[in-house]
Scaffold this motif. Structure first.
Motif, PDB file in Angstrom:
ATOM      1  N   LEU A 238       0.856  -1.184   0.000  1.00 15.44           N
ATOM      2  CA  LEU A 238       0.000   0.000   0.000  1.00 15.44           C
ATOM      3  C   LEU A 238       0.893   1.236   0.000  1.00 15.44           C
ATOM      4  O   LEU A 238       1.827   1.335   0.811  1.00 15.44           O
ATOM      5  N   ASP A 239       0.629   2.154  -0.905  1.00 12.88           N
ATOM      6  CA  ASP A 239       1.363   3.417  -0.964  1.00 12.88           C
ATOM      7  C   ASP A 239       0.788   4.352   0.098  1.00 12.88           C
ATOM      8  O   ASP A 239      -0.233   4.996  -0.113  1.00 12.88           O
ATOM      9  N   LEU A 240       1.450   4.395   1.255  1.00 13.41           N
ATOM     10  CA  LEU A 240       0.945   5.223   2.345  1.00 13.41           C
ATOM     11  C   LEU A 240       1.115   6.712   2.068  1.00 13.41           C
ATOM     12  O   LEU A 240       0.317   7.534   2.518  1.00 13.41           O
ATOM     13  N   ALA A 241       2.174   7.047   1.334  1.00 11.89           N
ATOM     14  CA  ALA A 241       2.462   8.459   1.095  1.00 11.89           C
ATOM     15  C   ALA A 241       1.438   9.093   0.156  1.00 11.89           C
ATOM     16  O   ALA A 241       1.033  10.244   0.353  1.00 11.89           O
ATOM     17  N   ASN A 242       1.005   8.340  -0.859  1.00 11.10           N
ATOM     18  CA  ASN A 242       0.143   8.927  -1.891  1.00 11.10           C
ATOM     19  C   ASN A 242      -1.244   8.303  -1.967  1.00 11.10           C
ATOM     20  O   ASN A 242      -2.113   8.833  -2.664  1.00 11.10           O
ATOM     21  N   GLY A 243      -1.434   7.181  -1.295  1.00  9.64           N
ATOM     22  CA  GLY A 243      -2.735   6.523  -1.356  1.00  9.64           C
ATOM     23  C   GLY A 243      -3.755   7.217  -0.469  1.00  9.64           C
ATOM     24  O   GLY A 243      -3.435   8.069   0.358  1.00  9.64           O
TER      25      GLY A 243
ATOM     26  N   LYS B 216      -7.937  -5.153   0.297  1.00 11.02           N
ATOM     27  CA  LYS B 216      -8.314  -4.464  -0.943  1.00 11.02           C
ATOM     28  C   LYS B 216      -9.095  -3.198  -0.615  1.00 11.02           C
ATOM     29  O   LYS B 216      -8.933  -2.155  -1.265  1.00 11.02           O
ATOM     30  N   TRP B 217      -9.936  -3.252   0.398  1.00 12.33           N
ATOM     31  CA  TRP B 217     -10.720  -2.090   0.833  1.00 12.33           C
ATOM     32  C   TRP B 217      -9.792  -0.951   1.279  1.00 12.33           C
ATOM     33  O   TRP B 217     -10.072   0.220   1.051  1.00 12.33           O
ATOM     34  N   PHE B 218      -8.654  -1.314   1.887  1.00  8.78           N
ATOM     35  CA  PHE B 218      -7.688  -0.304   2.304  1.00  8.78           C
ATOM     36  C   PHE B 218      -6.877   0.258   1.133  1.00  8.78           C
ATOM     37  O   PHE B 218      -6.263   1.311   1.260  1.00  8.78           O
TER      38      PHE B 218
ATOM     39  N   SER C 164      -4.307   1.883  12.886  1.00  7.57           N
ATOM     40  CA  SER C 164      -2.862   1.682  12.807  1.00  7.57           C
ATOM     41  C   SER C 164      -2.278   2.321  11.554  1.00  7.57           C
ATOM     42  O   SER C 164      -1.241   2.983  11.602  1.00  7.57           O
ATOM     43  N   LEU C 165      -2.948   2.146  10.424  1.00  9.12           N
ATOM     44  CA  LEU C 165      -2.455   2.717   9.171  1.00  9.12           C
ATOM     45  C   LEU C 165      -2.437   4.248   9.219  1.00  9.12           C
ATOM     46  O   LEU C 165      -1.479   4.881   8.749  1.00  9.12           O
TER      47      LEU C 165
END
Length: 309
Positions: free
Chosen positions: A144-149, A291-293, A263-264
């Motif tokens: 998962l791209d945390l920076a841009n997602g 997938k939902w995340f 947490s995310l």
């Protein structure tokens, strides 16, 4: 040029750094650092006979293997071998030498069945089958791209439910041990495992240097932990969810989503830019949650097994 296999040398930082570098190049979806490797070696359960090996070519570490017995399984005699070679140093015989040394070690300990994970690529699968291993189940690595997602919005807990972190249990983590053991029993796997040794869990899980107590979310219902999402980080930019689970009598209420989402969000706020996790390919409920995340499958691995006669 000659390739040799030897044990990882405890207390030698250059060895741990080289091992972690090769392993990360070969398997970039799994968090491993020199410090975590050294910790695993120093705190491994004696019954696991844990033995990390390296393959060295002219003084350069080009391959690694993590080898041991599944000491917390009710079925004795099960061993594991996970071999990874530097992507630019393949076809030098390092993998075969590591596998042979690992098999001899485990056979000498009385192992009767060996398990290994290989990335789902033709060369890796041919290698495993050539050495007598047969394919079993598969699992996915997800990123998962945390920076841009875009994460789902934070949710408020339902009535009677609290959202906490593992740090809130620092004085007494036993309730989290009990929940971890409870949910582990339902994890899809070809290897049955049982968490019954609290002290071993403290050493191998709770005190592990990659575990983040602040990023690990715990959902409390009726005064007891009911769901959790355990988080590890590499201390830099990468975050990984290593276990998300819900007690059986609280399933179907969205508590795992609640824990993982919190947490995310905290991980992104703390500056982590990539999130990784892994799921059995047949674990449709957890794959749907990820997938939902916004997670996407970035690689697949296959578990192989070999019976020792």
């Amino acid at each position: 040029m000659t390739v040799i296999v030897r044990d990882l040398r405890p207390g030698v930082p250059a060895d741990a750094e080289a091992f972690a570098r090769v392993r990360t190049l070969a398997l970039p979806f799994f968090l491993l650092t020199p410090d975590s490797l050294a910790y695993d070696l120093a705190h491994a359960h004696p019954d696991s006979h844990y033995r990390p090996l390296v393959a060295e070519e002219d003084g350069e570490v080009i391959g690694t293997a993590q080898v041991g017995l599944v000491h917390d399984s009710p079925e004795p005699g099960q061993g594991y071998i996970n071999v990874y070679v530097h992507p630019e140093r393949t076809r030098r015989g390092a993998g075969a030498l590591l596998a042979r040394a690992a098999e001899e070690h485990l056979a000498g300990l009385g192992a009767t069945r060996l398990f290994t994970w290989v990335l789902d690529e033709p060369g890796n699968r041919v290698f495993a089958e050539r050495h007598g291993y047969r394919a079993r189940r598969s699992a996915h690595f997800l990123r998962l791209d945390l920076a841009n997602g875009t994460l789902p919005p934070l949710q408020n807990p339902p009535p009677g439910v609290e959202l906490r972190t593992a740090a809130d249990f620092a004085d007494d983590p036993r309730p989290l041990f009990e929940l971890d053991a409870h949910t582990l029993a339902d994890e899809p796997s070809d290897i049955d495992r049982e968490f019954t040794d609290y002290e071993a869990w403290l050493e191998e899980t709770w005190r592990h240097p990659l575990l983040s107590l602040d990023l690990t979310s715990v959902v409390v219902a009726d005064g007891r932990p009911a769901a959790f999402s355990a988080a590890r980080t590499d201390g830099a930019a990468r975050y990984g969810t290593v276990m998300t689970g819900t007690a059986r009598d609280h399933r179907g209420r969205g508590l795992a989503k609640l824990a993982k989402n919190a947490s995310l969000h905290r991980a992104r706020a703390a500056g982590f830019t990539e999130a990784f996790t892994g799921n059995d390919a047949g674990n449709d409920p957890m794959l749907a949650i990820n997938k939902w995340f916004g997670y996407e499958i970035c690689a697949t691995e296959v578990q192989y097994a070999r019976e020792l006669g």
